[in-house]
Motif scaffolding. Structure first.
Motif, PDB file in Angstrom:
ATOM      1  N   HIS A  13       4.089  -1.581  -7.475  1.00 55.14           N
ATOM      2  CA  HIS A  13       4.041  -1.319  -5.849  1.00 55.14           C
ATOM      3  C   HIS A  13       3.255  -2.156  -5.240  1.00 55.14           C
ATOM      4  CE1 HIS A  13       6.244   2.718  -5.702  1.00 55.14           C
ATOM      5  NE2 HIS A  13       5.908   2.658  -6.836  1.00 55.14           N
ATOM      6  N   THR A  14       2.145  -2.653  -5.725  1.00 55.23           N
ATOM      7  CA  THR A  14       1.018  -3.499  -5.029  1.00 55.23           C
ATOM      8  C   THR A  14       1.825  -4.857  -4.831  1.00 55.23           C
ATOM      9  OG1 THR A  14      -0.902  -2.362  -6.363  1.00 55.23           O
ATOM     10  CG2 THR A  14      -1.234  -4.398  -5.358  1.00 55.23           C
ATOM     11  N   ILE A  15       2.157  -5.398  -5.602  1.00 54.95           N
ATOM     12  CA  ILE A  15       2.951  -6.647  -5.569  1.00 54.95           C
ATOM     13  C   ILE A  15       4.094  -6.575  -4.612  1.00 54.95           C
ATOM     14  CG2 ILE A  15       4.712  -6.891  -7.405  1.00 54.95           C
ATOM     15  CD1 ILE A  15       2.372  -9.979  -6.198  1.00 54.95           C
ATOM     16  N   GLN A  16       4.973  -5.414  -4.333  1.00 52.10           N
ATOM     17  CA  GLN A  16       5.716  -5.449  -3.381  1.00 52.10           C
ATOM     18  C   GLN A  16       5.232  -5.053  -1.950  1.00 52.10           C
ATOM     19  OE1 GLN A  16       8.129  -1.981  -5.132  1.00 52.10           O
ATOM     20  NE2 GLN A  16       9.553  -3.543  -6.240  1.00 52.10           N
ATOM     21  N   PHE A  17       4.207  -4.378  -2.029  1.00 49.33           N
ATOM     22  CA  PHE A  17       3.563  -4.317  -0.756  1.00 49.33           C
ATOM     23  C   PHE A  17       2.871  -5.592   0.022  1.00 49.33           C
ATOM     24  CE2 PHE A  17      -0.071  -2.783   2.196  1.00 49.33           C
ATOM     25  CZ  PHE A  17       0.735  -1.604   2.976  1.00 49.33           C
ATOM     26  N   LEU A  18       2.179  -6.291  -0.980  1.00 49.01           N
ATOM     27  CA  LEU A  18       1.607  -7.734  -0.502  1.00 49.01           C
ATOM     28  C   LEU A  18       2.675  -8.349  -0.142  1.00 49.01           C
ATOM     29  CD1 LEU A  18      -1.243  -9.140  -0.696  1.00 49.01           C
ATOM     30  CD2 LEU A  18      -0.343 -10.046  -3.049  1.00 49.01           C
ATOM     31  N   GLU A  19       3.725  -8.718  -0.954  1.00 48.78           N
ATOM     32  CA  GLU A  19       4.977  -9.423  -0.582  1.00 48.78           C
ATOM     33  C   GLU A  19       5.404  -9.066   0.937  1.00 48.78           C
ATOM     34  OE1 GLU A  19       7.224  -9.948  -4.004  1.00 48.78           O
ATOM     35  OE2 GLU A  19       6.298 -11.837  -4.235  1.00 48.78           O
ATOM     36  N   LYS A  20       5.553  -7.822   1.318  1.00 52.02           N
ATOM     37  CA  LYS A  20       5.843  -7.380   2.385  1.00 52.02           C
ATOM     38  C   LYS A  20       4.998  -7.755   3.761  1.00 52.02           C
ATOM     39  CE  LYS A  20       6.714  -2.685   4.719  1.00 52.02           C
ATOM     40  NZ  LYS A  20       6.519  -1.359   4.299  1.00 52.02           N
ATOM     41  N   HIS A  21       3.980  -7.938   3.445  1.00 48.89           N
ATOM     42  CA  HIS A  21       2.801  -8.418   4.522  1.00 48.89           C
ATOM     43  C   HIS A  21       2.198  -9.862   4.645  1.00 48.89           C
ATOM     44  CE1 HIS A  21       3.225  -4.481   6.159  1.00 48.89           C
ATOM     45  NE2 HIS A  21       2.833  -3.995   4.911  1.00 48.89           N
ATOM     46  N   LYS A 138      -7.680  -2.146  11.859  1.00 50.26           N
ATOM     47  CA  LYS A 138      -6.704  -1.364  12.259  1.00 50.26           C
ATOM     48  C   LYS A 138      -5.822  -1.503  11.380  1.00 50.26           C
ATOM     49  CE  LYS A 138      -3.446  -0.837  15.908  1.00 50.26           C
ATOM     50  NZ  LYS A 138      -2.878  -1.151  17.209  1.00 50.26           N
ATOM     51  N   ILE A 139      -5.488  -0.228  10.753  1.00 54.62           N
ATOM     52  CA  ILE A 139      -4.219  -0.006   9.855  1.00 54.62           C
ATOM     53  C   ILE A 139      -2.947  -0.233  10.427  1.00 54.62           C
ATOM     54  CG2 ILE A 139      -3.120   1.368   7.960  1.00 54.62           C
ATOM     55  CD1 ILE A 139      -6.101   2.495   7.883  1.00 54.62           C
ATOM     56  N   LEU A 140      -2.084  -1.143   9.832  1.00 52.98           N
ATOM     57  CA  LEU A 140      -0.740  -1.453  10.381  1.00 52.98           C
ATOM     58  C   LEU A 140       0.385  -0.770   9.513  1.00 52.98           C
ATOM     59  CD1 LEU A 140      -1.269  -5.027  11.899  1.00 52.98           C
ATOM     60  CD2 LEU A 140      -1.271  -3.023  13.185  1.00 52.98           C
ATOM     61  N   ASP A 141       0.140  -0.681   8.368  1.00 50.29           N
ATOM     62  CA  ASP A 141       1.130  -0.064   7.245  1.00 50.29           C
ATOM     63  C   ASP A 141       0.202   0.621   6.321  1.00 50.29           C
ATOM     64  OD1 ASP A 141       3.134   0.672   6.328  1.00 50.29           O
ATOM     65  OD2 ASP A 141       3.816  -1.411   5.314  1.00 50.29           O
ATOM     66  N   ARG A 142       0.767   1.586   5.449  1.00 52.13           N
ATOM     67  CA  ARG A 142       0.213   2.302   4.454  1.00 52.13           C
ATOM     68  C   ARG A 142       1.297   2.972   3.548  1.00 52.13           C
ATOM     69  NH1 ARG A 142      -1.365   5.475   9.347  1.00 52.13           N
ATOM     70  NH2 ARG A 142      -3.535   4.556   9.023  1.00 52.13           N
ATOM     71  N   GLU A 143       1.039   3.145   2.502  1.00 60.88           N
ATOM     72  CA  GLU A 143       1.947   3.753   1.382  1.00 60.88           C
ATOM     73  C   GLU A 143       1.048   4.658   0.479  1.00 60.88           C
ATOM     74  OE1 GLU A 143       4.743   1.012  -0.463  1.00 60.88           O
ATOM     75  OE2 GLU A 143       5.489   0.494   1.308  1.00 60.88           O
ATOM     76  N   LYS A 144       1.601   5.677  -0.242  1.00 59.07           N
ATOM     77  CA  LYS A 144       1.063   6.131  -1.384  1.00 59.07           C
ATOM     78  C   LYS A 144       2.123   6.394  -2.429  1.00 59.07           C
ATOM     79  CE  LYS A 144      -0.772   9.737   1.685  1.00 59.07           C
ATOM     80  NZ  LYS A 144      -1.128  11.122   1.763  1.00 59.07           N
ATOM     81  N   TRP A 145       1.620   6.550  -3.713  1.00 58.63           N
ATOM     82  CA  TRP A 145       2.357   6.778  -4.810  1.00 58.63           C
ATOM     83  C   TRP A 145       1.749   7.515  -6.134  1.00 58.63           C
ATOM     84  CZ3 TRP A 145       0.880   1.723  -3.815  1.00 58.63           C
ATOM     85  CH2 TRP A 145      -0.125   0.976  -4.575  1.00 58.63           C
ATOM     86  N   TYR A 165      -2.341   6.789  -5.924  1.00 52.83           N
ATOM     87  CA  TYR A 165      -2.708   5.354  -4.954  1.00 52.83           C
ATOM     88  C   TYR A 165      -2.439   5.492  -3.701  1.00 52.83           C
ATOM     89  CZ  TYR A 165      -3.920   4.152  -9.966  1.00 52.83           C
ATOM     90  OH  TYR A 165      -4.046   3.952 -11.321  1.00 52.83           O
ATOM     91  N   TYR A 166      -3.342   4.845  -3.038  1.00 54.76           N
ATOM     92  CA  TYR A 166      -3.022   4.412  -1.339  1.00 54.76           C
ATOM     93  C   TYR A 166      -3.593   3.252  -1.214  1.00 54.76           C
ATOM     94  CZ  TYR A 166      -3.843   5.569   3.501  1.00 54.76           C
ATOM     95  OH  TYR A 166      -3.793   5.427   4.936  1.00 54.76           O
ATOM     96  N   ILE A 167      -2.442   2.561  -0.447  1.00 53.27           N
ATOM     97  CA  ILE A 167      -2.638   0.993  -0.111  1.00 53.27           C
ATOM     98  C   ILE A 167      -2.238   1.048   1.116  1.00 53.27           C
ATOM     99  CG2 ILE A 167      -0.233   0.463  -0.668  1.00 53.27           C
ATOM    100  CD1 ILE A 167      -1.331  -2.148  -1.991  1.00 53.27           C
TER     101      ILE A 167
END
Length: 173
Positions: A13-21, A138-145, A165-167
Motif C-alpha cells: 500500500h505504501t509504495i502504491q501511494f508513494l508512486e501515486k504522488h 495541507k493534506i491533499l490525499d489520505r488512505e487507511k487500510w 495504518y493511515y497514510i
C-alpha cells in the motif's frame, strides 16, 4: 508491476501511494535509518537518503540541512515525543507520512527488549490530521487500510475490519 511477495500488506500500500504522488525524479529524505522499505523505494527507482539514527526529538539538523524535494516518514512519528517539532523543521514542500492508528481493542506497542522501540503516540486519523495542519501542512490525499492476521481470536478477527495504518500526502501551506 508490484511484487506479490512483499513482506506485508503495509509495504504494498505504501509504495502504491508513494508512486501515486511522487515522481521518480524527485529526491527523497526518509526520516529514520535505512530499513527494508528504503530498499523497496530504491528498487522502484527513487533516489532516497535517510537520517542517520540521531534522536530527532533533540536534533533536526539533518532534516533542516537536507537538499531534497520530498520528505517521507513511514511509521516514525509514533516513536517521537514531539512530532510537531520535527514536522515544523521539514524544509521540503511535499510530505508523505504514515502512522499506525490507535486500536481501541489493543494497547500501544512497547518492545520489552528495546527501550527505543516504543509508541509514544498511536493516533486517530483526526489527531494526525490536526497535528499536520497545525505544523503548516495541507493534506491533499489520505488512505487507511487494515492489517489482518492469520491468528484465531476476537482481536485478530477485529483486525480484518478495523483500519490499522493511515497514510497522507501533504504539501506545505
Amino acid at each position: 508491476m508490484y511484487e506479490t511477495n512483499y513482506p506485508n500488506k503495509r509495504f504494498k500500500h505504501t509504495i502504491q501511494f508513494l508512486e501515486k504522488h511522487i515522481s521518480h525524479s524527485e529526491k527523497i529524505l526518509d526520516l529514520g535509518v535505512v530499513n527494508p522499505f528504503t530498499k523497496i523505494m530504491q528498487k522502484h527507482g527513487y533516489d532516497v537518503i535517510n537520517t542517520k539514527g540521531e534522536d530527532l526529538d533533540i536534533n533536526t539538523s539533518t532534516i533542516e540541512n537536507s537538499n531534497v524535494d520530498v520528505t517521507t516518514a513511514f511509521e516514525i512519528f509514533e516513536h517521537l515525543l514531539s512530532p510537531f517539532t520535527v514536522l515544523q523543521s521539514i524544509k521540503t514542500s511535499k510530505l508523505v507520512a504514515s502512522v499506525p492508528l490507535n486500536l481501541w481493542f489493543s494497547s500501544a506497542y512497547r518492545s520489552k527488549t528495546d527501550m527505543l522501540d516504543r509508541h509514544y503516540h498511536e493516533f486517530e486519523d483526526w489527531q494526525f490530521d490536526w497535528l499536520l495542519e497545525k505544523a503548516g501542512w495541507k493534506i491533499l490525499d489520505r488512505e487507511k487500510w487494515t492489517n489482518p492476521t492469520k491468528k484465531i481470536g476476537i482481536r485478530p478477527m477485529l483486525r480484518w475490519f478495523t483500519p490499522r495504518y493511515y497514510i497522507v500526502y501533504a504539501e506545505r501551506i
